[in-house]
Design an enzyme around this catalytic site. Structure first.
Site, PDB file in Angstrom:
ATOM      1  N   TYR A   1     125.233  84.123  22.961  1.00 62.33           N
ATOM      2  CA  TYR A   1     125.711  84.619  21.659  1.00 62.33           C
ATOM      3  C   TYR A   1     126.605  83.593  20.970  1.00 62.33           C
ATOM      4  CZ  TYR A   1     123.298  88.966  21.908  1.00 62.33           C
ATOM      5  OH  TYR A   1     122.287  89.888  21.929  1.00 62.33           O
TER       6      TYR A   1
ATOM      7  N   ARG B   1     124.297  81.250  19.319  1.00 59.01           N
ATOM      8  CA  ARG B   1     123.731  81.833  18.093  1.00 59.01           C
ATOM      9  C   ARG B   1     124.775  81.870  16.980  1.00 59.01           C
ATOM     10  NH1 ARG B   1     120.846  87.278  19.114  1.00 59.01           N
ATOM     11  NH2 ARG B   1     120.491  87.120  16.871  1.00 59.01           N
TER      12      ARG B   1
ATOM     13  N   HIS C   1     121.081  97.161  13.954  1.00 58.69           N
ATOM     14  CA  HIS C   1     121.202  96.533  15.271  1.00 58.69           C
ATOM     15  C   HIS C   1     122.555  95.875  15.500  1.00 58.69           C
ATOM     16  CE1 HIS C   1     116.514  96.393  15.525  1.00 58.69           C
ATOM     17  NE2 HIS C   1     117.006  97.583  15.765  1.00 58.69           N
TER      18      HIS C   1
ATOM     19  N   CYS D   1     138.176 100.049  25.633  1.00 62.04           N
ATOM     20  CA  CYS D   1     138.700 101.004  24.637  1.00 62.04           C
ATOM     21  C   CYS D   1     137.723 101.205  23.473  1.00 62.04           C
ATOM     22  CB  CYS D   1     140.075 100.567  24.129  1.00 62.04           C
ATOM     23  SG  CYS D   1     140.041  99.105  23.071  1.00 62.04           S
TER      24      CYS D   1
ATOM     25  N   CYS E   1     140.024  91.942  25.064  1.00 60.63           N
ATOM     26  CA  CYS E   1     140.589  92.767  23.995  1.00 60.63           C
ATOM     27  C   CYS E   1     142.107  92.528  23.894  1.00 60.63           C
ATOM     28  CB  CYS E   1     140.305  94.229  24.330  1.00 60.63           C
ATOM     29  SG  CYS E   1     140.981  95.397  23.170  1.00 60.63           S
TER      30      CYS E   1
ATOM     31  N   THR F   1     109.815  91.824   8.444  1.00 61.78           N
ATOM     32  CA  THR F   1     109.952  92.382   9.806  1.00 61.78           C
ATOM     33  C   THR F   1     108.583  92.580  10.431  1.00 61.78           C
ATOM     34  OG1 THR F   1     110.729  94.239  11.169  1.00 61.78           O
ATOM     35  CG2 THR F   1     110.237  94.749   8.870  1.00 61.78           C
TER      36      THR F   1
ATOM     37  N   ASN G   1     105.659  89.921   3.567  1.00 60.58           N
ATOM     38  CA  ASN G   1     105.729  89.264   4.873  1.00 60.58           C
ATOM     39  C   ASN G   1     104.776  88.073   4.845  1.00 60.58           C
ATOM     40  OD1 ASN G   1     105.377  88.664   7.797  1.00 60.58           O
ATOM     41  ND2 ASN G   1     106.485  90.590   8.059  1.00 60.58           N
TER      42      ASN G   1
HETATM   43  P1  OAD Z   1     110.499  89.401  14.306  1.00 64.14           P
HETATM   44  O1  OAD Z   1     110.799  88.018  14.789  1.00 64.14           O
HETATM   45  O2  OAD Z   1     109.863  90.350  15.249  1.00 64.14           O
HETATM   46  O3  OAD Z   1     109.558  89.330  13.019  1.00 64.14           O
HETATM   47  C1  OAD Z   1     109.857  88.489  11.957  1.00 64.14           C
HETATM   48  C2  OAD Z   1     108.835  88.773  10.855  1.00 64.14           C
HETATM   49  O4  OAD Z   1     109.167  87.969   9.735  1.00 64.14           O
HETATM   50  C3  OAD Z   1     107.396  88.432  11.228  1.00 64.14           C
HETATM   51  O5  OAD Z   1     106.568  89.530  10.877  1.00 64.14           O
HETATM   52  C4  OAD Z   1     107.072  87.211  10.367  1.00 64.14           C
HETATM   53  O6  OAD Z   1     105.711  87.177   9.934  1.00 64.14           O
HETATM   54  C5  OAD Z   1     107.997  87.407   9.182  1.00 64.14           C
HETATM   55  N1  OAD Z   1     108.406  86.168   8.495  1.00 64.14           N
HETATM   56  C6  OAD Z   1     108.728  84.963   9.046  1.00 64.14           C
HETATM   57  N2  OAD Z   1     109.118  84.099   8.101  1.00 64.14           N
HETATM   58  C7  OAD Z   1     109.063  84.757   6.914  1.00 64.14           C
HETATM   59  C8  OAD Z   1     109.355  84.414   5.567  1.00 64.14           C
HETATM   60  N3  OAD Z   1     109.804  83.202   5.239  1.00 64.14           N
HETATM   61  N4  OAD Z   1     109.177  85.351   4.602  1.00 64.14           N
HETATM   62  C9  OAD Z   1     108.698  86.594   4.935  1.00 64.14           C
HETATM   63  N5  OAD Z   1     108.408  86.971   6.175  1.00 64.14           N
HETATM   64  C10 OAD Z   1     108.580  86.079   7.168  1.00 64.14           C
HETATM   65  O7  OAD Z   1     111.867  89.970  13.710  1.00 64.14           O
HETATM   66  P2  OAD Z   1     112.277  91.491  13.423  1.00 64.14           P
HETATM   67  O8  OAD Z   1     111.129  92.284  12.934  1.00 64.14           O
HETATM   68  O9  OAD Z   1     113.495  91.441  12.582  1.00 64.14           O
HETATM   69  O10 OAD Z   1     116.777  93.109  17.666  1.00 64.14           O
HETATM   70  O11 OAD Z   1     112.671  91.977  14.873  1.00 64.14           O
HETATM   71  C11 OAD Z   1     113.238  93.251  15.061  1.00 64.14           C
HETATM   72  C12 OAD Z   1     114.303  93.195  16.137  1.00 64.14           C
HETATM   73  O12 OAD Z   1     113.767  92.594  17.331  1.00 64.14           O
HETATM   74  C13 OAD Z   1     115.502  92.324  15.803  1.00 64.14           C
HETATM   75  O13 OAD Z   1     116.458  92.995  15.020  1.00 64.14           O
HETATM   76  C14 OAD Z   1     116.057  91.977  17.159  1.00 64.14           C
HETATM   77  C15 OAD Z   1     114.771  91.729  17.928  1.00 64.14           C
HETATM   78  O14 OAD Z   1     114.842  91.965  19.286  1.00 64.14           O
HETATM   79  C16 OAD Z   1     118.033  92.947  18.109  1.00 64.14           C
HETATM   80  O15 OAD Z   1     118.619  91.877  18.132  1.00 64.14           O
HETATM   81  C17 OAD Z   1     118.661  94.180  18.592  1.00 64.14           C
END
Ligand code: OAD
Length: 241
Positions: A69, A72, A121, A132, A149, A190, A215
């Site tokens: 983390y 990141r 998330h 706590c 903490c 997404t 997307n």
């Molecule tokens: P993903 O990495 O699963 O998907 C990213 C999406 O963005 C894909 O469908 C790509 O095609 C699209 N993409 C990439 N570049 C793009 C661009 N320039 N414009 C438009 N679309 C683009 O990410 P999430 O769907 O966000 O959870 O993943 C969901 C969760 O899975 C995240 O929040 C994370 C992960 O595990 C946690 O951290 C809790």
């Protein structure tokens, strides 16, 4: 790039809707240089989620999880919102009722000026005490590898929802209420593979919203939405205003 007719249809919807919900994922921040999770160079292609993003991993080796983390946070501290984040913030100021639901933990929507945000998330810029449970803002980069903490000396963890954990109930129910009552749901960047966020789209459709997706690639949503535009978020979203 989207066919002109799709883009103009969507622009009309955006202009006329009085209640808009936007749902975003990692793809919206990809244009800011933030790695996605499942793409070609996605984080889950290089790292094992079960070693880094589960409560069991943190219990086993909190130092390793914090190391990841911290890395990141370091990467994110160099990134800025892009035109799509800014356009969403502008849309909020122009729409009667506007709610933004994001799966992203990078905080870029807030930096861009969005206000009414449900962070499904969590937020990488917050820590939570394992003892706590107090949640505080923390932008230090890097953090010490086992941060504690200041109130109770308990071990701090990232304020992130890990695999196997429940989402914050209040945030989740507000997100479902939002999609169930909106006129237009815009889903941006997404993969639609992570639950319960993935249920928001069918829920919006079932309640009569017009649903559009932007997307780079087709997703499980693409065949079920009213309109799907395959393009980069930063190229299309600003054109909707
Ligand atoms: P993903 O990495 O699963 O998907 C990213 C999406 O963005 C894909 O469908 C790509 O095609 C699209 N993409 C990439 N570049 C793009 C661009 N320039 N414009 C438009 N679309 C683009 O990410 P999430 O769907 O966000 O959870 O993943 C969901 C969760 O899975 C995240 O929040 C994370 C992960 O595990 C946690 O951290 C809790």
């Amino acid at each position: 790039m989207a066919p002109g007719s799709d883009l103009s249809r969507l622009k009309e919807r955006v202009a006329s809707a009085k209640d808009i919900v936007v749902l975003t994922g990692a793809g919206i921040s990809a244009d800011s240089g933030v790695p996605t999770f499942r793409g070609k160079d996605g984080l889950w292609r290089t790292y094992r989620a079960e070693d880094l993003a589960t409560p069991e991993a943190f219990e086993r080796d909190p130092r390793l999880v914090w190391e990841w983390y911290n890395w990141r946070r370091e990467v994110l501290s160099t990134k800025k919102p892009n035109d799509a984040h800014y356009a969403i913030a502008q849309l909020e100021s122009r729409t009667d009722r506007f709610q933004l639901i994001t799966q992203n933990v990078d905080g870029l929507h807030r930096v861009a000026g969005s206000k009414n945000i449900y962070e499904l998330h969590g937020d990488i810029w917050k820590t939570r005490c394992t003892s706590c449970l107090s949640v505080i803002d923390n932008h230090e980069v890097p953090l010490s590898l086992l941060p504690h903490c200041q109130t109770c000396a308990g071990l701090l963890r990232p304020h992130i929802v890990w695999f196997g954990e429940a989402l914050d109930q209040d945030t989740l129910s507000k997100s479902f209420q939002a999609v169930e009552s909106c006129e237009l749901l815009l889903i941006i960047g997404t993969s639609g593979l992570v639950y319960p966020a993935a249920m928001l789209m069918p829920s919006a459709k079932a309640h009569g919203a017009f649903v559009a997706e932007i997307n780079l690639d087709p997703t499980p949503y693409s065949s079920g939405v009213d309109l799907s535009i395959q393009a980069r978020a930063k190229e299309i979203v600003p054109l909707l205003l």
